[in-house]
Design a protein around this motif. Structure first.
Motif, PDB file in Angstrom:
ATOM      1  N   GLN A 114       0.872  10.268  -3.860  1.00  0.00           N
ATOM      2  CA  GLN A 114       0.031   9.426  -4.726  1.00  0.00           C
ATOM      3  C   GLN A 114       0.892   8.501  -5.587  1.00  0.00           C
ATOM      4  O   GLN A 114       0.610   7.321  -5.740  1.00  0.00           O
ATOM      5  N   ASN A 125      -5.882   2.177   0.510  1.00  0.00           N
ATOM      6  CA  ASN A 125      -4.429   2.253   0.326  1.00  0.00           C
ATOM      7  C   ASN A 125      -3.659   1.224   1.140  1.00  0.00           C
ATOM      8  O   ASN A 125      -2.432   1.227   1.148  1.00  0.00           O
ATOM      9  N   ARG A 166       0.941   4.455  -5.912  1.00  0.00           N
ATOM     10  CA  ARG A 166       0.378   3.815  -7.103  1.00  0.00           C
ATOM     11  C   ARG A 166       1.393   3.079  -7.961  1.00  0.00           C
ATOM     12  O   ARG A 166       1.028   2.152  -8.677  1.00  0.00           O
TER      13      ARG A 166
END
Ligand code: ZN
Length: 366
Positions: A141, A38, A145
């Protein structure tokens, strides 16, 4: 804590606060070790945060400048920034507009992104987290993303946090103070807003201690920011209408830039002063005891006062006492040269200001 200078825009210096740099370093190290997948996404988010905070502050500054307030610099902090100026807006309506300008920028970005994704449904967008039932994990998330959603989220949080927490020195606290000032006056309003801010900060610290350490840091920032804000207003209101004429030293102890440090020291010893004015020909500076002792005594004969003197900003006698004092105390200067019609009138000294302030305070309390 130090700040990194980034540059200037419209005469306003832009600085990055060291906490911003440390947070970035900490994040990169932590992610590289525990969550390397990440890393890139978080760096992109961090960049969005930086740009959004900068634009938020720029909007505050633009409104301030349009109201005739000089903005000295913008300091960027990870939770928002501070646009520093020597003066504060006098009219509640001005402060209200100034406070709203920053969050408004963030909300315009939020609304703009929403409009774009609704208009172009093909754009990658996490529609599943837009419903009320979305979990915190799904949200996290999505922020990682979908870059566009990340930008949306950063601006939503920045705008909402700054506007809806009614604590000084956040924008919400300024809105609260401006609203109160319309009823009870500026000084009383600041006093009430400071108390509210401190209570909120304590509540945030307690919640932060159990839930999220970032909240704990914000609580500290709010608490001390509110205290500072209150002190600045008390000083300004106390010194309102007070003239500096009585405390100006019209015959300041002065050495020429070309004189040696030995001569400078002799002059300080002769007049029993810890700092002297240095005439740097067209500019004034000062040398104090600390600066002298940092140069070895054996080289005092060979070093000139001008080569170690720190330049001083100039003040004009027409400026308010509070503004002149803000110039000095903000930069911790022992003295300030005061001019009248371009001629040096004399200097204001820190020690004299402290006495003036103490005396005025007694008088205003009677
Ligand atoms: Zn703001």
């Amino acid at each position: 804590m130090r700040s990194v200078k980034l540059g200037k825009i419209m005469g306003i210096a832009v600085e990055l606060h060291s906490t911003f740099v440390w947070l970035l370093v900490l994040l990169v190290v932590a992610l590289a070790v525990f969550d390397p997948a990440n890393l890139l996404a978080v760096l992109v988010l961090f960049f969005f945060l930086f740009v959004s905070v900068f634009m938020h502050e720029l909007f505050h500054s633009l409104v301030a400048v349009s109201k005739g307030t000089k903005v000295e610099k913008i300091v960027l902090l990870p939770i928002g920034g501070v646009a520093l100026s020597e003066e504060m807006p006098e009219k509640p309506m001005d402060e209200l507009q100034l406070a709203l300008a920053g969050p408004m920028f963030n909300f315009v970005v939020v609304a703009g992104i929403l409009a774009v994704v609704y208009a172009f449904p093909v754009l990658p967008w996490p529609w599943h987290v837009m419903s009320a039932g979305a979990t915190a994990e799904a949200l996290e998330q999505a922020v990682m993303r979908y870059p566009l959603f990340g930008l949306f989220w950063v601006n939503l949080v920045l705008g909402a946090f700054n506007l809806f927490v009614p604590a000084l020195p956040l924008d919400g606290g300024r809105v609260l103070r401006a609203a109160l000032a319309m009823i009870v006056g500026f000084e009383k309003a600041t006093h009430i807003a400071t108390k509210v801010s401190q209570l909120l900060a304590i509540a945030m610290a307690i919640i932060g201690f159990f839930i999220n350490w970032i909240l704990l840091i914000i609580a500290l920032f709010v608490y001390f920011g509110a205290v500072y804000e209150n002190e600045a207003v008390v000083t300004r209101e106390t010194l309102r209408g007070v003239s500096l004429h009585a405390i100006i030293n019209r015959r300041p102890v002065t050495v020429d830039a070309g004189q040696s440090l030995q001569e400078t020291f002799d002059e300080m010893a002769r007049t029993n002063r810890l700092a002297v004015l240095v005439d740097m020909h067209g500019l004034y500076g000062f040398v104090d005891a600390g600066m002298l002792s940092s140069v070895g005594k054996e080289s005092w004969h060979a070093v000139s006062a001008g080569s170690i003197a720190k330049p001083l900003p100039a003040a004009d006698i027409s400026e308010s006492a509070a503004a002149i004092i803000a110039k000095m105390t903000g930069k911790r200067l022992p003295m300030l040269p005061v001019f009248e019609h371009g001629e040096l009138l004399g200097i204001v000294e820190e020690s004299e200001i402290n006495k003036l302030y103490a005396l005025t305070k007694i008088l205003k309390k009677l």
